[in-house]
Design a protein around this motif. Structure first.
Motif, PDB file in Angstrom:
ATOM      1  N   PHE A   1       0.827  -1.206   0.000  1.00 63.72           N
ATOM      2  CA  PHE A   1       0.000   0.000   0.000  1.00 63.72           C
ATOM      3  C   PHE A   1       0.862   1.256   0.000  1.00 63.72           C
ATOM      4  O   PHE A   1       0.619   2.199  -0.747  1.00 63.72           O
ATOM      5  N   LEU A   2       1.907   1.255   0.823  1.00 63.14           N
ATOM      6  CA  LEU A   2       2.794   2.417   0.871  1.00 63.14           C
ATOM      7  C   LEU A   2       3.464   2.649  -0.475  1.00 63.14           C
ATOM      8  O   LEU A   2       3.706   3.782  -0.869  1.00 63.14           O
ATOM      9  N   LEU A   3       3.750   1.550  -1.171  1.00 63.74           N
ATOM     10  CA  LEU A   3       4.401   1.678  -2.480  1.00 63.74           C
ATOM     11  C   LEU A   3       3.481   2.341  -3.503  1.00 63.74           C
ATOM     12  O   LEU A   3       3.940   3.127  -4.319  1.00 63.74           O
ATOM     13  N   VAL A   4       2.202   2.006  -3.458  1.00 59.99           N
ATOM     14  CA  VAL A   4       1.304   2.584  -4.458  1.00 59.99           C
ATOM     15  C   VAL A   4       0.741   3.929  -4.009  1.00 59.99           C
ATOM     16  O   VAL A   4       0.098   4.611  -4.785  1.00 59.99           O
ATOM     17  N   LEU A   5       1.000   4.306  -2.750  1.00 64.72           N
ATOM     18  CA  LEU A   5       0.420   5.532  -2.215  1.00 64.72           C
ATOM     19  C   LEU A   5       0.738   6.779  -3.054  1.00 64.72           C
ATOM     20  O   LEU A   5      -0.177   7.552  -3.375  1.00 64.72           O
ATOM     21  N   PRO A   6       2.003   7.005  -3.446  1.00 66.68           N
ATOM     22  CA  PRO A   6       2.289   8.199  -4.261  1.00 66.68           C
ATOM     23  C   PRO A   6       1.467   8.234  -5.540  1.00 66.68           C
ATOM     24  O   PRO A   6       0.922   9.285  -5.908  1.00 66.68           O
ATOM     25  N   LEU A   7       1.355   7.076  -6.183  1.00 67.05           N
ATOM     26  CA  LEU A   7       0.586   7.013  -7.421  1.00 67.05           C
ATOM     27  C   LEU A   7      -0.884   7.316  -7.152  1.00 67.05           C
ATOM     28  O   LEU A   7      -1.550   8.032  -7.911  1.00 67.05           O
ATOM     29  N   LEU A   8      -1.361   6.789  -6.041  1.00 69.18           N
ATOM     30  CA  LEU A   8      -2.756   7.008  -5.664  1.00 69.18           C
ATOM     31  C   LEU A   8      -3.023   8.495  -5.464  1.00 69.18           C
ATOM     32  O   LEU A   8      -4.012   9.048  -5.951  1.00 69.18           O
ATOM     33  N   LEU A   9      -2.090   9.158  -4.771  1.00 66.34           N
ATOM     34  CA  LEU A   9      -2.230  10.597  -4.534  1.00 66.34           C
ATOM     35  C   LEU A   9      -2.176  11.351  -5.848  1.00 66.34           C
ATOM     36  O   LEU A   9      -2.936  12.300  -6.069  1.00 66.34           O
ATOM     37  N   PHE A  10      -1.281  10.925  -6.720  1.00 67.94           N
ATOM     38  CA  PHE A  10      -1.137  11.581  -8.022  1.00 67.94           C
ATOM     39  C   PHE A  10      -2.444  11.498  -8.799  1.00 67.94           C
ATOM     40  O   PHE A  10      -2.924  12.491  -9.346  1.00 67.94           O
ATOM     41  N   ILE A  11      -3.022  10.287  -8.826  1.00 67.45           N
ATOM     42  CA  ILE A  11      -4.279  10.110  -9.553  1.00 67.45           C
ATOM     43  C   ILE A  11      -5.380  10.966  -8.937  1.00 67.45           C
ATOM     44  O   ILE A  11      -6.151  11.624  -9.625  1.00 67.45           O
ATOM     45  N   LEU A  12      -5.392  10.983  -7.596  1.00 68.94           N
ATOM     46  CA  LEU A  12      -6.409  11.771  -6.895  1.00 68.94           C
ATOM     47  C   LEU A  12      -6.280  13.247  -7.273  1.00 68.94           C
ATOM     48  O   LEU A  12      -7.265  13.922  -7.576  1.00 68.94           O
ATOM     49  N   LEU A  13      -5.038  13.742  -7.275  1.00 72.90           N
ATOM     50  CA  LEU A  13      -4.804  15.165  -7.518  1.00 72.90           C
ATOM     51  C   LEU A  13      -5.042  15.548  -8.966  1.00 72.90           C
ATOM     52  O   LEU A  13      -5.511  16.633  -9.258  1.00 72.90           O
ATOM     53  N   THR A  14      -4.672  14.665  -9.894  1.00 74.17           N
ATOM     54  CA  THR A  14      -4.696  15.070 -11.304  1.00 74.17           C
ATOM     55  C   THR A  14      -5.919  14.570 -12.050  1.00 74.17           C
ATOM     56  O   THR A  14      -6.191  15.039 -13.143  1.00 74.17           O
ATOM     57  N   PHE A  15      -6.618  13.595 -11.505  1.00 75.25           N
ATOM     58  CA  PHE A  15      -7.798  13.100 -12.211  1.00 75.25           C
ATOM     59  C   PHE A  15      -9.080  13.305 -11.421  1.00 75.25           C
ATOM     60  O   PHE A  15      -9.997  13.986 -11.869  1.00 75.25           O
ATOM     61  N   VAL A  16      -9.115  12.728 -10.228  1.00 75.52           N
ATOM     62  CA  VAL A  16     -10.376  12.700  -9.491  1.00 75.52           C
ATOM     63  C   VAL A  16     -10.829  14.101  -9.114  1.00 75.52           C
ATOM     64  O   VAL A  16     -11.976  14.483  -9.384  1.00 75.52           O
ATOM     65  N   ILE A  17      -9.922  14.896  -8.554  1.00 67.08           N
ATOM     66  CA  ILE A  17     -10.320  16.233  -8.094  1.00 67.08           C
ATOM     67  C   ILE A  17     -10.698  17.146  -9.267  1.00 67.08           C
ATOM     68  O   ILE A  17     -11.783  17.745  -9.250  1.00 67.08           O
TER      69      ILE A  17
END
Lengths: 367, 421
Positions: free
Chosen positions: B38-54
């Motif tokens: 989970f920690l490994l994918v966390l940066p990617l998850l944040l990136f997707i959240l910031l650049t796509f979802v929001i």
């Protein structure tokens, strides 16, 4: 000059040559005739031209020169889909997007066979390979052995007279392979079809075939029934390729029709059957099968020449004992002994006398 | 003898700790690995959240939320809340309006509020800014005072629009996106025939995208097949030619098409000098629908070639041989054996090209003329006019159309059959 058609000749290659690059010949002057209902195996190492020959018969490669006849008619210009030859491929080539039933229906649909007859034939073909319950499965859901059976059923479902098999058992494990060999042989006998089978596995070739064509370097080295091939190889390549073999280099000292005396490099004299040595003084390789070497006097002929040997290693293999010894100038002279209750047991370092019946020692060409 | 199995079982449980059940032990053993993953994918998850979802969430919210008027007119909001829809504006309402105009003047909100109403009733922006300028001079009774300034204040359409805008949450932008408007009594109706633009453009966008996709498929299929069957070295060389357009600026490519296609351009001149067409019959190949199609096909072609190629490359030729040996002609072999196996590539390429085409904007803007404009050009138009909500509503409509097609594709073909490379 058109030769008269021999009714027993179903498939014929006449002076067939094949070159891919215009410089080297992959198949050099292939002459072969295959009888109706025969099981013929093309055996050889990779690059020997056996698969190319099969592909020319199937129509996927064109012969550079020469003629291929099927049932008396030349088929060089006939496209593959009009030859009516069943084919089983190395990796089965079952269409992945179709179910087993659709795979089998395909050759019947392209022949415009009606639905009822189609279904009857599919059922018959699947029952033949004991896969009746699998018609709705996809190939990916089947094991290797099951896919093999379906490939076989698909090649047979449109009742071809001739079936080609290109190393069909190569991807199976040993036990399954042996079982499928038996089944294919059985199908061949019960259906009366002609089979041309390509393999590099000599065991497979020997167990299944009526005749075996041993290919090397674009030529047939020997064409013979399995027994002849094993026991009476015509040249060193065949002797070496089929089964295990002890090769003793020497010079022919005396030669007549049935008997040759060969002086080995170590100075010992042995008796052999001449096969393709031509004159006194020729260099030769004498070939003896490991299981035909005797270590007791009983089965040898009375005047057999005996050799001194020293046991170097005894390998226990279950059904046989494999003895590696130093004999006739070779460090790796192999003898196979049956693991029977009364077999004499040998130990490394032991010195013994070995011999064989002269007809089992064959004086061949040097390669 | 009989006790032996039991002893074995006891020994096993004793070694593993008898009180903890197997499931819990397994979970504990895997928890560490899972935390690390989970920690490994966390940066990617944040990136997707910031650049796509929001951003997409914001866009969707903007299309149904506009507080330009509701935030500037608190008294009117109250009055609208107290009265049912369609109520004639009375003196109370005008008093509220006057106080709100003063509020707007003080906070400089009149422009924003006017703009919001202007979307529904054109010409309202100046009404608000002018009234707000003189708001401090207004005296009771307010109705005649305001009417004296501008008779438009009595317009029932204006009041219906203000009632709608009194809530920041609105479907106005979607209504105008499907060429509808509000009537004075709170109902909805289609706009005049002359101003219906969006639905026709929407349909045209999907139609043109479909045409572009089909042409791309027809051109890319043989190219991809050639690439897949050639020896690797030559295939790579050809692949460079396919990818070359990717490495050139989009603008340069589009401009070079203008050079080729314009009425005094290379192609027309060749046709004229070859005598196929007369000098006065030069073909209109650019600044119209034809131009949009030609240039977009060229730009999107690699997106079709690549997925097709990656699928075709791995189809073993032995299937074709097997089909031929079973009696199929080469056409039947292609239709029933080869083509079905390329479907994942066709699906991926079609989906990719279609979605890109639906949202394409630069090329139609440059070479489309009046006739070759697409839906995105309207979005761009509204964005340039700072009408973010209308742009967002149109963008959401485009997104909905694409999602609908995606869903249809999943139903008909299955998304798991997609292979992008």
């Amino acid at each position: 000059m058109q030769k008269a058609h021999d009714p027993g000749e179903y498939v014929a290659f006449r002076h067939v040559q094949k070159s891919y690059d215009g410089e080297t010949l992959v198949v050099k002057d292939l002459n072969l005739s295959i009888g109706q209902g025969e099981f013929l195996t093309m055996l050889g190492p990779s690059g020997s031209g056996k698969t190319t020959s099969l592909m020319m018969l199937a129509g996927f490669e064109s012969a550079t020169s020469g003629e291929i006849l099927l049932d008396g008619r030349p088929i060089n210009q006939v496209p593959p889909h009009r030859r009516g030859i069943g084919m089983v491929f190395q990796n089965y080539a079952l269409f992945p997007h179709m179910t087993v039933g659709e795979n089998l229906a395909f050759p019947l649909e392209v022949r415009r066979i009606g639905k009822d007859e189609r279904e009857a034939r599919i059922r018959r073909a699947l029952d033949m390979v004991q896969m009746g319950a699998f018609a709705n499965r996809r190939p990916a859901q089947l094991s290797g052995g099951q896919q093999q059976r379906i490939a076989l059923a698909r090649a047979l479902v449109f009742d071809p007279k001739l079936v080609l098999m290109d190393e069909p058992l190569g991807a199976l494990d040993k036990q399954l392979r042996e079982h499928m060999q038996f089944e294919i042989k059985h199908l061949h006998e019960s259906l009366g079809i002609t089979v041309v089978y390509v393999t590099h596995d000599q065991g497979e070739a020997l167990t299944m075939s009526d005749r075996v064509a041993v290919f090397n370097d674009g030529r047939i080295q020997q064409l013979a029934p399995p027994e002849d091939l094993y026991e009476r190889p015509q040249n060193s390549f065949v002797a070496q390729f089929i089964g295990e073999n002890n090769k003793l280099p020497g010079v022919v000292e005396e030669l007549n029709e049935t008997r040759a005396l060969v002086r080995l490099a170590t100075g010992e004299l042995i008796e052999a059957t001449p096969v393709n040595v031509r004159a006194k003084g020729d260099r030769t390789l004498v070939s003896i099968r490991p299981e035909r070497v005797e270590i007791t006097a009983g089965p040898m002929s009375e005047n057999a020449h005996l050799l001194d040997a020293e046991v170097r290693e005894v390998i226990y293999m279950g059904d046989i004992l494999r003895i590696r010894m130093r004999a006739a100038g070779s460090e790796d002279f192999v003898v196979k002994l049956r693991n029977s209750i009364d077999q004499r047991r040998l130990d490394p370092g032991e010195r013994i006398r070995i011999g064989w019946h002269p007809q089992d020692a064959r004086a061949l060409d040097v390669i | 003898m009989v006790d032996l199995p039991r002893i074995a079982v006891q020994a096993a449980t004793a070694a593993a700790g008898p009180e903890i059940p197997l499931k819990a032990r397994l979970a504990r053993a895997q928890a560490r690995a899972r935390r690390r993953a989970f920690l490994l994918v966390l940066p990617l998850l944040l990136f997707i959240l910031l650049t796509f979802v929001i951003p997409i969430g914001q866009m969707l919210q903007r299309s149904i939320y506009h507080d330009g008027f509701s935030g500037a007119a608190p008294a009117l909001v109250e009055w609208f809340a107290a009265t049912p829809a369609g109520t004639e504006p009375d003196e109370t309402a005008f008093a509220a309006l006057a106080s709100d105009l003063l509020f707007m003047k003080e906070r400089k909100l009149a422009g924003e509020a006017g703009t919001r109403i202007n979307y529904a009733v054109p010409g309202s922006r100046s009404l608000f800014t002018a009234a707000a300028r003189g708001a401090d001079r207004l005296t009771a009774p307010y109705r005649p005072a305001l009417m004296a300034e501008d008779g438009k204040w009595a317009d029932p359409l204006l009041w219906a629009a203000m009632r709608e805008a009194a809530s920041p949450w609105t479907t106005d932008f979607y209504l105008s996106g499907i060429d509808m408007q509000r009537t004075a009594n709170g109902g909805i109706e289609r706009v005049d025939e002359g101003s219906r633009v969006y639905l026709a453009l929407y349909a045209k966008t999907f139609l043109l995208s479909a045409v572009i996709t089909i042409i791309c498929l027809a051109l890319a299929f043989p190219v991809a097949h050639l690439l897949a069957t050639l020896p690797m070295a030559r295939a790579n060389l050809l692949m460079i030619l396919v990818l070359l357009p990717f490495w050139t600026s989009l603008l340069v490519r589009t401009t070079s098409w203008i050079v080729l296609l314009q009425s005094q351009g290379v192609i027309n001149s060749l046709l004229v000098s070859a005598g196929f067409i007369g000098d006065d019959g030069r073909l209109a190949l650019i600044y119209n629908r034809t131009g949009t199609i030609i240039v977009m096909v060229h730009i999107l072609l690699p997106f079709m070639v690549l997925p097709l190629y990656s699928v075709m490359r791995v189809i073993p030729p032995v299937y074709a041989r097997a089909a031929r040996s079973l009696g199929a002609t080469s056409w039947t072999t292609f239709r029933r054996i080869y083509l079905p196996q390329t479907l994942p590539g066709i699906g991926a390429g079609v989906l990719l090209v279609f979605i890109l085409a639906v949202g394409y904007y630069i090329t139609p803007a440059l070479v489309g003329g009046a006739d070759g404009q697409l839906f995105s050009n309207q979005i761009q138009f509204h964005m340039s006019k700072s009408n973010w909500s209308q742009a967002a509503a149109l963008a959401a409509m485009l997104l909905a159309g694409v999602l609908l097609l995606y869903w249809l594709y999943d139903r008909l073909v299955g998304i798991d059959k997609l292979k992008l490379g």
